[in-house]
Design a protein around this motif. Structure first.
Motif, PDB file in Angstrom:
ATOM      1  N   UNK A  34       0.855  -1.204   0.000  1.00 32.20           N
ATOM      2  CA  UNK A  34       0.000   0.000   0.000  1.00 32.20           C
ATOM      3  C   UNK A  34       0.881   1.242   0.000  1.00 32.20           C
ATOM      4  N   UNK A  35       0.736   2.051  -1.036  1.00 35.19           N
ATOM      5  CA  UNK A  35       1.463   3.328  -1.061  1.00 35.19           C
ATOM      6  C   UNK A  35       0.576   4.383  -0.402  1.00 35.19           C
ATOM      7  N   UNK A  36       1.054   4.913   0.730  1.00 32.20           N
ATOM      8  CA  UNK A  36       0.218   5.805   1.537  1.00 32.20           C
ATOM      9  C   UNK A  36       0.850   7.189   1.639  1.00 32.20           C
ATOM     10  N   UNK A  37       0.028   8.209   1.505  1.00 27.85           N
ATOM     11  CA  UNK A  37       0.458   9.569   1.851  1.00 27.85           C
ATOM     12  C   UNK A  37      -0.004   9.786   3.278  1.00 27.85           C
ATOM     13  N   UNK A  38       0.973   9.915   4.187  1.00 30.43           N
ATOM     14  CA  UNK A  38       0.625  10.035   5.608  1.00 30.43           C
ATOM     15  C   UNK A  38       0.998  11.430   6.076  1.00 30.43           C
ATOM     16  N   UNK A  39       0.031  12.121   6.668  1.00 33.12           N
ATOM     17  CA  UNK A  39       0.376  13.421   7.240  1.00 33.12           C
ATOM     18  C   UNK A  39       0.046  13.418   8.719  1.00 33.12           C
ATOM     19  N   UNK A  40       0.736  14.309   9.428  1.00 32.79           N
ATOM     20  CA  UNK A  40       0.531  14.393  10.872  1.00 32.79           C
ATOM     21  C   UNK A  40       1.084  13.170  11.573  1.00 32.79           C
ATOM     22  N   UNK A  41       0.761  13.061  12.846  1.00 30.64           N
ATOM     23  CA  UNK A  41       1.162  11.903  13.649  1.00 30.64           C
ATOM     24  C   UNK A  41       0.214  11.852  14.841  1.00 30.64           C
ATOM     25  N   UNK A  42       0.278  10.769  15.587  1.00 30.38           N
ATOM     26  CA  UNK A  42      -0.608  10.616  16.749  1.00 30.38           C
ATOM     27  C   UNK A  42      -2.063  10.800  16.344  1.00 30.38           C
ATOM     28  N   UNK A  43      -2.828  11.483  17.191  1.00 31.80           N
ATOM     29  CA  UNK A  43      -4.263  11.617  16.911  1.00 31.80           C
ATOM     30  C   UNK A  43      -4.536  12.510  15.696  1.00 31.80           C
ATOM     31  N   UNK A  44      -3.484  13.196  15.202  1.00 35.09           N
ATOM     32  CA  UNK A  44      -3.646  14.044  14.011  1.00 35.09           C
ATOM     33  C   UNK A  44      -3.317  13.297  12.719  1.00 35.09           C
ATOM     34  N   UNK A  45      -3.048  11.998  12.824  1.00 31.36           N
ATOM     35  CA  UNK A  45      -2.638  11.230  11.635  1.00 31.36           C
ATOM     36  C   UNK A  45      -3.755  11.180  10.602  1.00 31.36           C
ATOM     37  N   UNK A  46      -3.387  11.420   9.342  1.00 36.52           N
ATOM     38  CA  UNK A  46      -4.368  11.112   8.301  1.00 36.52           C
ATOM     39  C   UNK A  46      -3.659  10.399   7.152  1.00 36.52           C
ATOM     40  N   UNK A  47      -4.358   9.438   6.570  1.00 34.41           N
ATOM     41  CA  UNK A  47      -3.759   8.578   5.545  1.00 34.41           C
ATOM     42  C   UNK A  47      -4.603   8.603   4.288  1.00 34.41           C
ATOM     43  N   UNK A  48      -3.913   8.770   3.181  1.00 31.26           N
ATOM     44  CA  UNK A  48      -4.575   8.653   1.894  1.00 31.26           C
ATOM     45  C   UNK A  48      -3.886   7.498   1.163  1.00 31.26           C
ATOM     46  N   UNK A  49      -4.633   6.443   0.846  1.00 28.67           N
ATOM     47  CA  UNK A  49      -4.022   5.305   0.150  1.00 28.67           C
ATOM     48  C   UNK A  49      -3.988   5.634  -1.346  1.00 28.67           C
ATOM     49  N   UNK A  50      -2.777   5.908  -1.843  1.00 30.41           N
ATOM     50  CA  UNK A  50      -2.643   6.345  -3.237  1.00 30.41           C
ATOM     51  C   UNK A  50      -2.691   5.166  -4.197  1.00 30.41           C
ATOM     52  N   UNK A  51      -2.077   4.061  -3.793  1.00 31.21           N
ATOM     53  CA  UNK A  51      -2.041   2.871  -4.651  1.00 31.21           C
ATOM     54  C   UNK A  51      -2.086   1.651  -3.761  1.00 31.21           C
ATOM     55  N   UNK A  52      -2.623   0.554  -4.302  1.00 33.53           N
ATOM     56  CA  UNK A  52      -2.596  -0.706  -3.556  1.00 33.53           C
ATOM     57  C   UNK A  52      -2.545  -1.870  -4.519  1.00 33.53           C
ATOM     58  N   UNK A  53      -1.726  -2.852  -4.179  1.00 34.02           N
ATOM     59  CA  UNK A  53      -1.740  -4.093  -4.961  1.00 34.02           C
ATOM     60  C   UNK A  53      -1.388  -5.260  -4.053  1.00 34.02           C
ATOM     61  N   UNK A  54      -1.880  -6.441  -4.411  1.00 34.56           N
ATOM     62  CA  UNK A  54      -1.396  -7.668  -3.773  1.00 34.56           C
ATOM     63  C   UNK A  54      -0.627  -8.427  -4.833  1.00 34.56           C
ATOM     64  N   UNK A  55       0.657  -8.670  -4.561  1.00 30.03           N
ATOM     65  CA  UNK A  55       1.458  -9.447  -5.516  1.00 30.03           C
ATOM     66  C   UNK A  55       1.375 -10.905  -5.080  1.00 30.03           C
ATOM     67  N   UNK A  56       0.703 -11.742  -5.892  1.00 34.82           N
ATOM     68  CA  UNK A  56       0.526 -13.134  -5.454  1.00 34.82           C
ATOM     69  C   UNK A  56       1.852 -13.891  -5.416  1.00 34.82           C
ATOM     70  N   UNK A  57       1.987 -14.781  -4.441  1.00 38.14           N
ATOM     71  CA  UNK A  57       3.170 -15.651  -4.396  1.00 38.14           C
ATOM     72  C   UNK A  57       2.969 -16.799  -5.381  1.00 38.14           C
ATOM     73  N   UNK A  58       4.046 -17.160  -6.117  1.00 32.36           N
ATOM     74  CA  UNK A  58       3.898 -18.322  -7.007  1.00 32.36           C
ATOM     75  C   UNK A  58       3.968 -19.600  -6.168  1.00 32.36           C
ATOM     76  N   UNK A  59       3.637 -20.714  -6.813  1.00 33.97           N
ATOM     77  CA  UNK A  59       3.528 -21.972  -6.059  1.00 33.97           C
ATOM     78  C   UNK A  59       4.837 -22.375  -5.399  1.00 33.97           C
ATOM     79  N   UNK A  60       5.951 -22.064  -6.093  1.00 35.78           N
ATOM     80  CA  UNK A  60       7.267 -22.438  -5.547  1.00 35.78           C
ATOM     81  C   UNK A  60       7.526 -21.696  -4.227  1.00 35.78           C
TER      82      UNK A  60
END
Ligand SMILES: Nc1ncnc2c1ncn2[C@@H]1O[C@H](COP(=O)(O)OP(=O)(O)OP(=O)(O)O)[C@@H](O)[C@H]1O
Ligand SMILES: CC(=O)N[C@H]1[C@@H]2OC[C@@H](O2)[C@@H](O)[C@@H]1O[C@H](C)C(=O)O
Length: 399
Positions: A34-60
């Motif tokens: 998850x590529x996140x733009x995170x601003x602030x910290x603690x109770x002021x934290x806000x997150x915007x998820x810019x991109x997301x992917x699940x890269x599947x594991x191959x059988x090996x």
């Protein structure tokens, strides 16, 4: 000033940090990025998820991880090799994902890497009085930092144990900052391999929030399908379980684990909830000959029951909690229907309703934990056991 530290100071001063959160869970299905733009910290934290992917594991890769996953007889050389290998593979997957998003590694401030849990052994599970709580995540952070050129924060769970916790669940540290809301009793329910939730009471009091594992989410169903249905990894849309009937004797036997009646917060893993656990319950209940569809229907109901009973423990009969779902189990219609039937007072949502993609939620959590390590002041969770007031993770430098 050393260039690594210069970079860290620059990152600290930014209003918004670009953090890649990584999660590879107990289902061993792939790496969530998850590529996140995170601003602030603690109770002021806000997150915007810019991109997301699940890269599947191959059988090996799945087979290699499975050969050492939650197994007391794992080959130690393989553990050693896989620690480096997973770090390198995760780094490669990140670089590929960045390329597909049209981003350069230099744009990213920090990677937050959970690694791959290969053994989870809180004292309540290992039962050896001379030994502490323990857990092991592999996929070395230095390899990720060096191969990507991005500062990497990794190995979050050790500090939790060092400070008195069981190393899991860590979800409370992100859920409280992102999702607690005065006036609403919230349960953030993640149904991964293991089901866990964070309790966020309407009074918004940090000293009474906690996260707890409650028991199996998908892990028993997945393990059963993988053993008895060649070529299938899980029971998609509960196609198989929906044809079966819940067996009450087996369900009752499955519900007997001491873990299930232990107080919150608590943690567990496939080290407890595995096929031998099912086989013993079948033996005790005289259901060894039960048809496969009925076993799966019962396992699905088992996951629902442990969640329902755990949520009921948090609220009085008249209270109406809001339950926000995330994790792969929310895509299982039979499981979700059982939860809704068993918790008629609850209102069901997904974290999408709070602007976080439910499949990305755990990866986002680690981005928030890394942000806290860099820029947060430890949130004060009071003296509650299992929720030490700490920040977590080890800092791995690319140069
Ligand atoms: N369409 C679907 N139908 C039924 N089950 C599904 C579906 N999609 C996902 N799942 C279940 O979700 C699992 C993956 O869940 P998830 O990715 O949340 O697990 P995880 O992150 O590995 O687990 P954990 O949170 O325990 O570490 C799959 O193995 C499967 O059991
Ligand atoms: C040891 C370990 O990896 N535990 C995971 C797993 O997946 C779900 C549940 O079991 C939870 O305890 C934890 O992950 C989440 C992200 C947590 O720590 O909150």
């Amino acid at each position: 000033m050393n260039s690594n530290w210069k970079k860290i100071f620059q990152i600290l001063e930014k209003e918004e940090r670009l953090i890649i959160g990584l999660m590879s869970g107990t289902s061993l299905d792939g790496l969530d990025i998850a590529l996140c733009a995170v601003s602030g910290a603690g109770s002021q934290t806000s997150v915007n998820v810019l991109e997301f992917t699940t890269v599947p594991y191959d059988n090996e890769l799945k087979a290699a991880v499975k050969s050492i996953f939650s197994r007391r007889d794992a080959d130690l050389q393989m553990v050693c090799l896989m620690n480096e290998q997973i770090g390198l593979l995760h780094a490669g997957m990140i670089l590929e994902a960045l390329k597909s998003w049209g981003r350069k590694p230099e744009e990213i401030d920090v990677i937050a890497s959970h690694g791959q849990t290969i053994f989870h052994a809180p004292a309540s599970l290992h039962g050896l009085p001379a030994y502490p709580n323990a857990t092991l995540q592999i996929g070395d952070g230095d390899h990720i930092a060096v191969k990507t050129g991005i500062i990497t924060i990794s190995d979050f769970r050790q500090k939790h144990i060092a400070a008195g916790g069981e190393g899991a669940p860590l979800a409370v540290y992100g859920d409280y900052l992102l999702f607690s809301k005065k006036g609403e009793n919230r349960i953030m329910l993640n149904i991964g391999g293991i089901a866990n939730f964070t309790y966020l009471p309407a009074n918004n009091d940090a000293s009474s929030v906690f996260s707890t594992d409650v028991g199996p989410g998908n892990t028993l169903m997945d393990q059963y399908v993988q053993k008895y249905y060649k070529g299938l990894y899980f029971d998609e849309h509960a196609a198989i379980a929906s044809k079966g009937t819940v067996n009450q004797a087996l369900l009752h036997a499955l519900m007997q684990a001491e873990f299930l009646s232990a107080d919150f917060p608590k943690t567990t893993g496939p080290e407890l909830f595995n096929l031998p656990y099912l086989e013993q319950a079948q033996e005790r209940s005289g259901t060894a000959g039960l048809g496969q569809e009925d076993v799966l229907a019962t396992l699905c109901q088992f996951s629902a029951r442990v969640i329902i009973e755990s949520v009921e423990k948090c609220f009085g009969k008249a209270e109406t909690p809001s339950i926000y779902l995330s994790g792969g189990g929310m895509h299982n219609p039979l499981l979700v229907a059982a939860l809704k039937a068993g918790l008629p007072n609850a209102a069901f949502y997904t974290t999408d309703d709070l602007a976080i993609n439910p499949d990305a939620k755990e990866a986002v959590l680690f981005a928030v934990l890394a942000n806290e390590t860099l820029a947060g002041e430890q949130t004060n969770f009071g003296e509650r056991e299992g929720v030490p007031s700490i920040t977590m993770g080890k800092i791995c430098l690319p140069k």
